[in-house]
Write a protein that holds these residues in place. Structure first.
Motif, PDB file in Angstrom:
ATOM      1  N   ALA A   1     -33.876 -31.071   6.239  1.00 24.89           N
ATOM      2  CA  ALA A   1     -33.552 -32.293   6.976  1.00 24.89           C
ATOM      3  C   ALA A   1     -34.491 -33.412   6.563  1.00 24.89           C
ATOM      4  CB  ALA A   1     -33.652 -32.049   8.475  1.00 24.89           C
ATOM      5  N   GLY A   2     -33.904 -34.537   6.198  1.00 22.64           N
ATOM      6  CA  GLY A   2     -34.684 -35.710   5.840  1.00 22.64           C
ATOM      7  C   GLY A   2     -35.035 -35.842   4.382  1.00 22.64           C
TER       8      GLY A   2
ATOM      9  N   ALA B   1     -33.139 -37.624  11.344  1.00 21.93           N
ATOM     10  CA  ALA B   1     -33.882 -36.435  10.908  1.00 21.93           C
ATOM     11  C   ALA B   1     -35.325 -36.502  11.394  1.00 21.93           C
ATOM     12  CB  ALA B   1     -33.840 -36.309   9.390  1.00 21.93           C
TER      13      ALA B   1
ATOM     14  N   ARG C   1     -36.930 -33.787  13.874  1.00 25.09           N
ATOM     15  CA  ARG C   1     -38.135 -33.052  13.491  1.00 25.09           C
ATOM     16  C   ARG C   1     -39.190 -33.162  14.585  1.00 25.09           C
ATOM     17  NH1 ARG C   1     -38.657 -30.236   9.618  1.00 25.09           N
ATOM     18  NH2 ARG C   1     -37.299 -31.367   8.228  1.00 25.09           N
TER      19      ARG C   1
ATOM     20  N   ALA D   1     -35.043 -29.688  13.596  1.00 27.89           N
ATOM     21  CA  ALA D   1     -34.571 -30.101  12.274  1.00 27.89           C
ATOM     22  C   ALA D   1     -34.391 -28.886  11.365  1.00 27.89           C
ATOM     23  CB  ALA D   1     -35.563 -31.072  11.641  1.00 27.89           C
TER      24      ALA D   1
ATOM     25  N   SER E   1     -39.156 -39.053   6.897  1.00 28.26           N
ATOM     26  CA  SER E   1     -37.888 -39.028   6.176  1.00 28.26           C
ATOM     27  C   SER E   1     -37.430 -40.445   5.851  1.00 28.26           C
ATOM     28  CB  SER E   1     -36.817 -38.325   7.002  1.00 28.26           C
ATOM     29  OG  SER E   1     -37.206 -37.013   7.286  1.00 28.26           O
TER      30      SER E   1
END
Length: 86
Positions: free
Chosen positions: A70-71, A57, A61, A66, A21
């Protein structure tokens, strides 16, 4: 190039561990730096906050906690009200 991927394609690359991310966010911020002087598309860029959230994030993860997107970096239209840093 990461910026040519759709949100779902980028998500898949992040979930697979192929892309972090933080790397996707850095690429987006680099593009903003390179182009926004000419385009003037952004009223505000919260670069430090974006990188902090990308790193969070990545950590989430790795821990298996996450959300679906996310990210994945996003930009918000200036007609949306937001509170920074919460």
């Amino acid at each position: 190039m990461l910026l040519n991927l759709s949100a779902s394609e980028l998500r898949e690359r992040i979930v697979s561990g192929d892309v972090r991310s933080a790397d996707a966010t850095a690429a987006a911020l680099d593009a903003i730096k390179a182009l926004d002087g000419q385009l003037r598309a952004y009223n505000h860029v919260a670069a430090d906050l974006a990188m902090q959230q990308a790193q969070a994030a990545d950590k989430a993860r790795r821990a298996g906690a996450a959300g679906l997107l996310a990210g994945v970096p996003i930009a918000l239209k200036d007609n949306l009200c937001v509170t920074w840093g919460t």
